[in-house]
Design an enzyme around this catalytic site. Sequence first.
Site, PDB file in Angstrom:
ATOM      1  N   GLN A  90      -1.965   7.640  17.287  1.00 38.05           N
ATOM      2  CA  GLN A  90      -0.730   6.996  17.690  1.00 38.05           C
ATOM      3  C   GLN A  90       0.256   7.676  16.878  1.00 38.05           C
ATOM      4  O   GLN A  90       0.217   7.601  15.720  1.00 38.05           O
ATOM      5  CB  GLN A  90      -0.891   5.418  17.141  1.00 38.05           C
ATOM      6  N   ASN A 101       4.803  -6.674   5.263  1.00 36.41           N
ATOM      7  CA  ASN A 101       4.864  -7.926   4.958  1.00 36.41           C
ATOM      8  C   ASN A 101       6.160  -8.357   4.934  1.00 36.41           C
ATOM      9  O   ASN A 101       6.528  -9.562   5.155  1.00 36.41           O
ATOM     10  CB  ASN A 101       3.732  -8.439   4.047  1.00 36.41           C
ATOM     11  N   GLU A 102       7.109  -7.657   4.155  1.00 39.46           N
ATOM     12  CA  GLU A 102       8.422  -8.183   3.827  1.00 39.46           C
ATOM     13  C   GLU A 102       9.184  -8.145   5.287  1.00 39.46           C
ATOM     14  O   GLU A 102      10.041  -9.272   5.711  1.00 39.46           O
ATOM     15  CB  GLU A 102       9.358  -6.913   3.065  1.00 39.46           C
ATOM     16  N   SER A 105       4.954   6.583  13.847  1.00 38.59           N
ATOM     17  CA  SER A 105       5.712   6.411  12.390  1.00 38.59           C
ATOM     18  C   SER A 105       6.078   7.904  12.005  1.00 38.59           C
ATOM     19  O   SER A 105       5.480   8.792  12.514  1.00 38.59           O
ATOM     20  CB  SER A 105       5.040   5.982  11.460  1.00 38.59           C
ATOM     21  N   GLU A 132      -2.361  -5.625  21.569  1.00 39.17           N
ATOM     22  CA  GLU A 132      -3.802  -5.493  20.809  1.00 39.17           C
ATOM     23  C   GLU A 132      -3.789  -6.773  19.945  1.00 39.17           C
ATOM     24  O   GLU A 132      -3.310  -6.676  19.045  1.00 39.17           O
ATOM     25  CB  GLU A 132      -3.444  -4.411  20.003  1.00 39.17           C
TER      26      GLU A 132
END
Length: 392
Positions: free
Chosen positions: A127, A376-377, A130, A245
């Site tokens: 993938q 998580n933020e 990023s 997914e």
Amino acid sequence: MRLEVTPELEDFRREVRAFVAEHAPGIKAHTGVRAPEPELIPAIREWTARLFAAGYLGIGWPAEYGGRPDAHPLEPFIVAEEIARARTWAPIGAGALAAAAIIEFGDQDQRERFLPRIRTGTDLWCQLFSEPSAGSDLASLRTRARSEGEEFVVDGQKVWTTNGQHADRGYLLARTDPAAPKHRGITAFALDMRSPGVEIRPLREITGTTDFNEVFLDGVRIPAANVIGRVNEGWRVATSSLAHERSGVAARGAELFGTLTDLLRLAQDTPVNGGTAAEDSATRQAIGELATRVFVNSAMVSMAQSRLLHGTEQPADAPLGKIFFSELNHDLIDYGLRLQGTAGLRVESDPAAVANGWWQDAHLYSRAYTIAGGANEILRTQIAERGLGMPR
Ligand SMILES: Cc1cc2nc3c(=O)[nH]c(=O)nc-3n(C[C@H](O)[C@H](O)[C@H](O)COP(=O)(O)OP(=O)(O)OC[C@H]3O[C@@H](n4cnc5c(N)ncnc54)[C@H](O)[C@@H]3O)c2cc1C
């Protein structure tokens, strides 16, 4: 909440469990989404092909490409759970993600070129989303793809490319219209990783392993026939395929039960005050609390599956599940290390380390789960805005 755990599904689980026991390529030495040593790649390709041939992967694909669209929607979850339960390798790479994009947005030619090669394990995908300055804010990616006749020419850099070192193809996002608003000018491509100008530089992580890479793209030529979906509409392609997914949550639940079992065994084997930690009341309370959270996680997974089955998914389901799992996973492993006392300080390669240093590696890796698939933020903000309707 109503989960239909029918006798047929129970039979299916037994069948998958037996299949995994017979064919899987052995137990994984490390927890998490990891890159295997190169010598294991042929076995993983074969394992992937077997899972597809048995009808355990690509279940939701169109029937003409080997899918079983009439299968019970919980079957993919059961397969993921059984693979995780056996602590063996799940198929590596981004094949499932790329396939979802190709099935929904690709043309007939692309489906015929790419899907059979994913099924046979011939093509492993990575993938390529990023970038060094585009992670949480993925839409700010800067890798450029210029149209030149029947091709696009790509320049830029990707990072955190899991299994890039093993990949045959890359599911790439690049900017095709720098003048457009940032979510608009992006296009999705299928990239041949052996194209001239693709340079893969492995990164060595805090765990000491190389699970991801930097990928440099320098004048890389991609045929226009490899654009997935329409030019400048890659954001829609990427967000839609990411949403497909879902079976990973089931695998994560099974992983936590495995770690809890290990923690209980560790408590039984750890001497404390003339007895074992399993007999020590403070240890029992701490493990009891962690176990409660493991069961809560399992209930959350079931709730999310039930909503999926009944078409009542809530925007906060996925971020809540991911945060709860990743923080609990860290706390379980952290407690396991603490239980070992000073032995917990040993490095993974120390032959005296408990369980070959599994706990040390898992502890370092547990941070990855709080970042990968949405930090998580960011997910907390999603819960606040989309789940609770708080102001943006
Ligand atoms: C194990 C692993 C495997 C991965 N595999 C792949 C892969 O195969 N392919 C791929 O393309 N990518 C992959 N990634 C990358 C992953 O998608 C990114 O790490 C993730 O999107 C976060 O981006 P970043 O690392 O650039 O961190 P940043 O976005 O720079 O964030 C850094 C920190 O700042 C916080 N932060 C950022 N913005 C905000 C905000 N608006 N509000 C509050 N806090 C904020 C974040 O929560 C985080 O703590 C992988 C990552 C991991 C950990």
